[in-house]
Design a protein around this motif. Sequence first.
Motif, PDB file in Angstrom:
ATOM      1  N   ILE A 100     -17.710  -6.881   2.290  1.00  0.00           N
ATOM      2  CA  ILE A 100     -19.162  -7.099   2.295  1.00  0.00           C
ATOM      3  C   ILE A 100     -19.467  -7.207   3.733  1.00  0.00           C
ATOM      4  O   ILE A 100     -19.005  -8.353   4.493  1.00  0.00           O
ATOM      5  CB  ILE A 100     -19.802  -8.148   1.485  1.00  0.00           C
ATOM      6  CG1 ILE A 100     -19.650  -8.154   0.086  1.00  0.00           C
ATOM      7  CG2 ILE A 100     -21.434  -8.326   1.850  1.00  0.00           C
ATOM      8  CD1 ILE A 100     -19.974  -9.275  -0.701  1.00  0.00           C
ATOM      9  N   GLU A 101     -20.159  -6.188   4.470  1.00  0.00           N
ATOM     10  CA  GLU A 101     -20.522  -6.327   6.002  1.00  0.00           C
ATOM     11  C   GLU A 101     -22.107  -6.382   5.887  1.00  0.00           C
ATOM     12  O   GLU A 101     -22.673  -6.395   4.827  1.00  0.00           O
ATOM     13  CB  GLU A 101     -20.118  -5.021   6.552  1.00  0.00           C
ATOM     14  CG  GLU A 101     -18.460  -5.047   6.298  1.00  0.00           C
ATOM     15  CD  GLU A 101     -17.988  -3.593   7.316  1.00  0.00           C
ATOM     16  OE1 GLU A 101     -18.480  -2.957   6.827  1.00  0.00           O
ATOM     17  OE2 GLU A 101     -16.954  -3.733   7.872  1.00  0.00           O
ATOM     18  N   GLU A 102     -22.651  -6.968   7.305  1.00  0.00           N
ATOM     19  CA  GLU A 102     -24.051  -7.131   7.237  1.00  0.00           C
ATOM     20  C   GLU A 102     -24.878  -5.912   6.853  1.00  0.00           C
ATOM     21  O   GLU A 102     -25.912  -6.218   6.090  1.00  0.00           O
ATOM     22  CB  GLU A 102     -24.346  -7.220   8.861  1.00  0.00           C
ATOM     23  CG  GLU A 102     -23.588  -8.476   9.668  1.00  0.00           C
ATOM     24  CD  GLU A 102     -24.476  -9.711   9.051  1.00  0.00           C
ATOM     25  OE1 GLU A 102     -25.450  -9.481   8.317  1.00  0.00           O
ATOM     26  OE2 GLU A 102     -24.237 -10.923   9.469  1.00  0.00           O
ATOM     27  N   ASP A 103     -24.487  -4.505   6.906  1.00  0.00           N
ATOM     28  CA  ASP A 103     -25.442  -3.427   6.482  1.00  0.00           C
ATOM     29  C   ASP A 103     -24.750  -2.629   5.574  1.00  0.00           C
ATOM     30  O   ASP A 103     -25.110  -1.274   5.336  1.00  0.00           O
ATOM     31  CB  ASP A 103     -25.858  -2.716   7.635  1.00  0.00           C
ATOM     32  CG  ASP A 103     -24.678  -2.301   8.671  1.00  0.00           C
ATOM     33  OD1 ASP A 103     -23.443  -2.482   8.236  1.00  0.00           O
ATOM     34  OD2 ASP A 103     -25.088  -1.691   9.722  1.00  0.00           O
ATOM     35  N   SER A 104     -23.617  -2.992   4.983  1.00  0.00           N
ATOM     36  CA  SER A 104     -22.722  -2.063   4.018  1.00  0.00           C
ATOM     37  C   SER A 104     -21.841  -2.838   3.242  1.00  0.00           C
ATOM     38  O   SER A 104     -21.664  -4.040   3.352  1.00  0.00           O
ATOM     39  CB  SER A 104     -21.956  -1.055   4.915  1.00  0.00           C
ATOM     40  OG  SER A 104     -20.966  -1.670   5.652  1.00  0.00           O
ATOM     41  N   VAL A 105     -21.193  -2.153   2.291  1.00  0.00           N
ATOM     42  CA  VAL A 105     -20.289  -2.785   1.257  1.00  0.00           C
ATOM     43  C   VAL A 105     -19.156  -1.661   1.180  1.00  0.00           C
ATOM     44  O   VAL A 105     -19.369  -0.551   1.180  1.00  0.00           O
ATOM     45  CB  VAL A 105     -20.772  -3.343  -0.002  1.00  0.00           C
ATOM     46  CG1 VAL A 105     -21.550  -4.529   0.339  1.00  0.00           C
ATOM     47  CG2 VAL A 105     -21.281  -2.238  -0.694  1.00  0.00           C
ATOM     48  N   ILE A 106     -17.879  -2.223   0.883  1.00  0.00           N
ATOM     49  CA  ILE A 106     -16.703  -1.235   0.815  1.00  0.00           C
ATOM     50  C   ILE A 106     -16.485  -1.499  -0.668  1.00  0.00           C
ATOM     51  O   ILE A 106     -16.191  -2.740  -0.969  1.00  0.00           O
ATOM     52  CB  ILE A 106     -15.554  -1.316   1.644  1.00  0.00           C
ATOM     53  CG1 ILE A 106     -16.043  -1.055   3.202  1.00  0.00           C
ATOM     54  CG2 ILE A 106     -14.417  -0.775   1.227  1.00  0.00           C
ATOM     55  CD1 ILE A 106     -14.912  -1.356   4.077  1.00  0.00           C
ATOM     56  N   ILE A 107     -16.449  -0.529  -1.509  1.00  0.00           N
ATOM     57  CA  ILE A 107     -16.143  -0.418  -2.724  1.00  0.00           C
ATOM     58  C   ILE A 107     -14.658   0.132  -3.073  1.00  0.00           C
ATOM     59  O   ILE A 107     -14.650   1.494  -2.861  1.00  0.00           O
ATOM     60  CB  ILE A 107     -17.042   0.427  -3.793  1.00  0.00           C
ATOM     61  CG1 ILE A 107     -18.638  -0.259  -3.429  1.00  0.00           C
ATOM     62  CG2 ILE A 107     -17.074   0.112  -5.295  1.00  0.00           C
ATOM     63  CD1 ILE A 107     -19.686   0.354  -3.980  1.00  0.00           C
ATOM     64  N   ASN A 108     -14.084  -0.278  -3.807  1.00  0.00           N
ATOM     65  CA  ASN A 108     -12.714   0.286  -4.351  1.00  0.00           C
ATOM     66  C   ASN A 108     -12.908   1.204  -5.655  1.00  0.00           C
ATOM     67  O   ASN A 108     -13.240   0.168  -6.688  1.00  0.00           O
ATOM     68  CB  ASN A 108     -11.642  -0.426  -4.403  1.00  0.00           C
ATOM     69  CG  ASN A 108     -11.001  -1.000  -3.042  1.00  0.00           C
ATOM     70  OD1 ASN A 108     -11.189  -0.412  -2.031  1.00  0.00           O
ATOM     71  ND2 ASN A 108     -10.676  -2.145  -2.950  1.00  0.00           N
ATOM     72  N   THR A 109     -12.910   2.543  -5.912  1.00  0.00           N
ATOM     73  CA  THR A 109     -13.248   3.087  -6.976  1.00  0.00           C
ATOM     74  C   THR A 109     -12.115   3.956  -7.476  1.00  0.00           C
ATOM     75  O   THR A 109     -11.086   3.983  -6.466  1.00  0.00           O
ATOM     76  CB  THR A 109     -14.421   4.188  -6.773  1.00  0.00           C
ATOM     77  OG1 THR A 109     -13.912   5.270  -6.111  1.00  0.00           O
ATOM     78  CG2 THR A 109     -15.556   3.557  -5.915  1.00  0.00           C
ATOM     79  N   PRO A 110     -11.994   4.360  -8.469  1.00  0.00           N
ATOM     80  CA  PRO A 110     -10.829   5.292  -8.958  1.00  0.00           C
ATOM     81  C   PRO A 110     -10.551   6.337  -8.216  1.00  0.00           C
ATOM     82  O   PRO A 110      -9.334   6.969  -8.059  1.00  0.00           O
ATOM     83  CB  PRO A 110     -11.136   5.809 -10.642  1.00  0.00           C
ATOM     84  CG  PRO A 110     -12.201   4.539 -10.921  1.00  0.00           C
ATOM     85  CD  PRO A 110     -12.740   4.197  -9.619  1.00  0.00           C
ATOM     86  N   ASP A 111     -11.558   6.808  -7.420  1.00  0.00           N
ATOM     87  CA  ASP A 111     -11.566   7.899  -6.452  1.00  0.00           C
ATOM     88  C   ASP A 111     -11.283   7.606  -5.283  1.00  0.00           C
ATOM     89  O   ASP A 111     -11.276   8.482  -4.313  1.00  0.00           O
ATOM     90  CB  ASP A 111     -12.883   8.974  -6.779  1.00  0.00           C
ATOM     91  CG  ASP A 111     -13.050   9.387  -8.355  1.00  0.00           C
ATOM     92  OD1 ASP A 111     -11.885   9.722  -8.736  1.00  0.00           O
ATOM     93  OD2 ASP A 111     -14.084   9.323  -8.490  1.00  0.00           O
TER      94      ASP A 111
END
Length: 321
Positions: free
Chosen positions: A223-234
Amino acid sequence: MNAFDVLIVGGGPIGIACALEAKKAGLSYIVIEKGCIVNSLYNYPLYMTFFSTSERLEIGNIPFVSINPKPTRPEALEYYRRVAGSNHINLKLFEEVRNINPNAGEYIVHTSKSTYHARHIILATGFYDIPNLLQIPGEDLPKVTHYYKDPHFYADQDVVVIGANNSAVDAALETYRKGARVTMVIRETEIGKRVKYWVKPDIENRIKEGSIKAYFNSQISLIEEDSVIINTPDGSITIPNDFVIAMTGYQPNFSLLQQAGIILSDDGMKVPAYDPVTMETNMPHIYLAGVVCGGMNTHVWFIENSREHAGKIITHIKGNA
């Protein structure tokens, strides 16, 4: 000296039910609550509707009259407050129990404000006060919350909702309808099976039409100030984000249980040791009531099926008096 037959930790519906039974049995008692009356219910979302009908939320055989068959949070707050007030429950609010220690056949209870002596302790502490953390970088940012109250706050914002059960679904639908751009991040393959039956088709249809974006079999890794990183199946993706509503569940105050000497199961569920007939734990004269009995499995006990704990406990206490 502050000495009582029974000291009840927790002023929620089940704690108040235990107080009503103790009073009816002629026992001296006190209820210690670290927040307001029915503090957990107060912290529920403003517009929440209960799954249960009002009669199944009643305590002490006192009728709960609501406008609709399934009462709302404000109706429940009014009901339990009136029950406590009209029955003159001996209730100490905004006072936190710090430790419980055995001493010569009784227990000494130290709180944030005072010291009490009691022959019997009832722990009705619920589970809503300690969230299950994500344990990821950025979770401590101000934009992350584990409690959802009001959708208006999130209007015209990029909101990520984590989870797939009732709290997450309510947060996603309500913020979406106030103009938020909502993305759900769900570890499972589908919306939770316990979601309220009148809400489940709504969220599924919003996801299907694309009004609410949902990533299944996925988890947030950063989780960052202006974004999030999501680990998806793709693979890993980054999306814009203003707020994260992490509806990842909650857990009982295990440290208080262990400090009091109560044994927890070692299978990861941390179920406290207690007799289901009497509700007495492995510590003599310390009892459990309500959701706390389930340990990490917080979907076993509810108000409607743990109201009977109060009668069991007081009957056992009177039998050993």
